[in-house]
Write a protein that holds these residues in place. Structure first.
Motif, short mmCIF file in Angstrom:
data_model
loop_
_atom_site.label_atom_id
_atom_site.label_comp_id
_atom_site.label_asym_id
_atom_site.label_seq_id
_atom_site.Cartn_x
_atom_site.Cartn_y
_atom_site.Cartn_z
N LEU A 1 57.75 64.31 25.42
CA LEU A 1 58.43 62.84 25.91
C LEU A 1 59.77 63.31 26.10
CD1 LEU A 1 57.99 60.02 26.56
CD2 LEU A 1 58.45 59.49 24.13
N TYR A 2 60.17 63.95 25.06
CA TYR A 2 61.86 64.40 25.30
C TYR A 2 62.17 65.23 26.49
CZ TYR A 2 66.01 66.89 24.39
OH TYR A 2 67.34 67.42 24.76
N GLU A 3 61.18 66.12 26.71
CA GLU A 3 61.54 67.03 27.89
C GLU A 3 61.16 66.27 29.17
OE1 GLU A 3 62.35 70.16 28.22
OE2 GLU A 3 62.60 70.22 26.07
N THR A 4 60.50 65.11 29.23
CA THR A 4 60.43 64.34 30.40
C THR A 4 61.55 63.63 30.54
OG1 THR A 4 58.15 64.35 29.81
CG2 THR A 4 58.91 63.01 31.83
N CYS A 5 61.84 62.86 29.48
CA CYS A 5 63.25 61.94 29.30
C CYS A 5 64.29 62.85 29.53
CB CYS A 5 63.27 61.28 27.95
SG CYS A 5 64.41 60.01 27.65
N ARG A 6 64.56 64.07 29.47
CA ARG A 6 65.71 64.80 29.45
C ARG A 6 66.32 64.66 30.84
NH1 ARG A 6 67.29 70.35 28.76
NH2 ARG A 6 65.31 71.06 29.59
N ASN A 7 65.36 64.65 31.72
CA ASN A 7 65.92 64.79 33.30
C ASN A 7 65.85 63.42 33.74
OD1 ASN A 7 66.12 67.60 33.03
ND2 ASN A 7 63.92 67.67 33.00
N CYS A 8 65.67 62.35 33.02
CA CYS A 8 65.77 61.03 33.67
C CYS A 8 66.79 60.70 34.71
CB CYS A 8 65.49 59.93 32.61
SG CYS A 8 65.51 58.22 33.01
N GLN B 1 58.45 55.97 22.59
CA GLN B 1 58.76 56.28 21.21
C GLN B 1 58.47 55.59 20.21
OE1 GLN B 1 63.11 56.48 22.25
NE2 GLN B 1 63.17 58.42 21.20
N ILE B 2 58.20 54.10 20.30
CA ILE B 2 57.56 53.33 19.34
C ILE B 2 56.15 53.48 19.19
CG2 ILE B 2 57.18 50.86 18.71
CD1 ILE B 2 60.00 50.25 19.86
N ARG B 3 55.38 53.77 20.21
CA ARG B 3 54.08 53.84 20.40
C ARG B 3 53.70 55.40 19.72
NH1 ARG B 3 50.58 57.12 23.06
NH2 ARG B 3 52.20 57.91 24.42
N ILE B 4 54.46 56.39 19.64
CA ILE B 4 54.31 57.63 19.17
C ILE B 4 54.61 57.52 17.67
CG2 ILE B 4 54.95 59.79 18.97
CD1 ILE B 4 55.48 59.96 22.05
N ILE B 5 55.68 57.01 17.09
CA ILE B 5 56.09 56.82 15.78
C ILE B 5 55.29 55.93 14.98
CG2 ILE B 5 58.06 56.26 14.31
CD1 ILE B 5 59.68 57.60 16.44
N GLN B 6 54.80 54.72 15.77
CA GLN B 6 54.24 53.67 14.91
C GLN B 6 54.75 53.23 13.66
OE1 GLN B 6 49.86 55.41 15.39
NE2 GLN B 6 49.75 53.33 16.15
N PRO B 7 55.92 52.61 13.72
CA PRO B 7 56.58 52.22 12.80
C PRO B 7 56.31 50.92 12.13
CG PRO B 7 58.05 51.71 14.61
CD PRO B 7 56.66 52.55 15.08
N LYS B 8 56.29 50.80 10.72
CA LYS B 8 55.90 49.51 10.17
C LYS B 8 57.18 48.32 10.15
CE LYS B 8 52.15 50.95 7.29
NZ LYS B 8 52.28 52.29 7.38
N ILE B 9 58.48 49.00 10.36
CA ILE B 9 59.57 48.33 10.45
C ILE B 9 60.52 48.73 11.45
CG2 ILE B 9 61.46 47.74 8.95
CD1 ILE B 9 60.04 47.96 6.37
#
Ligand code: URA
Length: 179
Positions: A2-9, A103-111
């Motif tokens: 995701l970072y590699e894709t985002c880096r060239n946004c 990012q949220i989908r990958i990390i799946q935070p509770k908070i």
């Protein structure tokens, strides 16, 4: 990836003026994410979120509740610096929010802790009132969300710090509850 894709946004005009895209920092395997509004000058230079004066204050504050970047993930609503640190435009937020959602989908935070009004309006409710509502909790799609004052606001107005200390204790409790 995701970072590699985002880096060239190039999804918005902030791409033309950035030095570095500021993707995020910390531990992706975490129950808790902190989300600010957008990179400032230092962040743009270093490619890392919250490394300027506000970031240093945030580090000190989170240290009080025993959190450091090995235990949480931190990023922003927009990933490139708005010129002269103005608020990110809705157009820019709309162009960028897909990266954050991934990012949220990958990390799946509770908070999720919103740092300041802009993040709270985007992630909690578009008419969120930070002065009245900071420290309150809402649940959305199984994730607990709250907002605290942006550390830049605490640098400008120290009288807001005691309330933020209470909010930090509430975050510590919620984290215990959720883990
Ligand atoms: N302010 C923010 O909202 N984000 C940063 O990364 C730095 C300062």
């Amino acid at each position: 990836q995701l970072y590699e894709t985002c880096r060239n946004c190039q999804r918005c005009a902030l791409a033309d003026t950035r030095t570095n895209l500021v993707f995020g920092d910390g531990c992706p395997d975490t129950p808790i994410m902190f989300i600010g509004e957008g990179p400032g000058e230092q962040e743009d230079k270093q490619g890392l979120p919250f490394v300027g004066r506000a970031g240093q204050l945030l580090d000190q504050m989170l240290d009080i509740i025993d959190l450091d970047r090995s235990k949480y993930y931190i990023c922003n609503i927009v990933k490139c610096r708005p010129p002269r640190n103005r608020d990110p435009l809705n157009l820019e937020q709309d162009a960028c929010i897909g990266w954050l959602n991934e990012q949220i989908r990958i990390i799946q935070p509770k908070i999720i802790v919103c740092l300041g009004r802009i993040a709270a309006c985007r992630l909690i409710r578009d008419d969120y009132k930070i002065t009245r509502e900071h420290g309150q909790w809402v649940q959305k799609n199984g994730v607990w969300l709250t907002a605290i004052y942006h550390p830049s606001a605490l640098l400008r107005d120290e009288s807001k710090r005691p309330e933020t200390f209470d909010d930090l204790k509430s975050i510590r409790s919620k984290l215990k509850e959720c883990t």
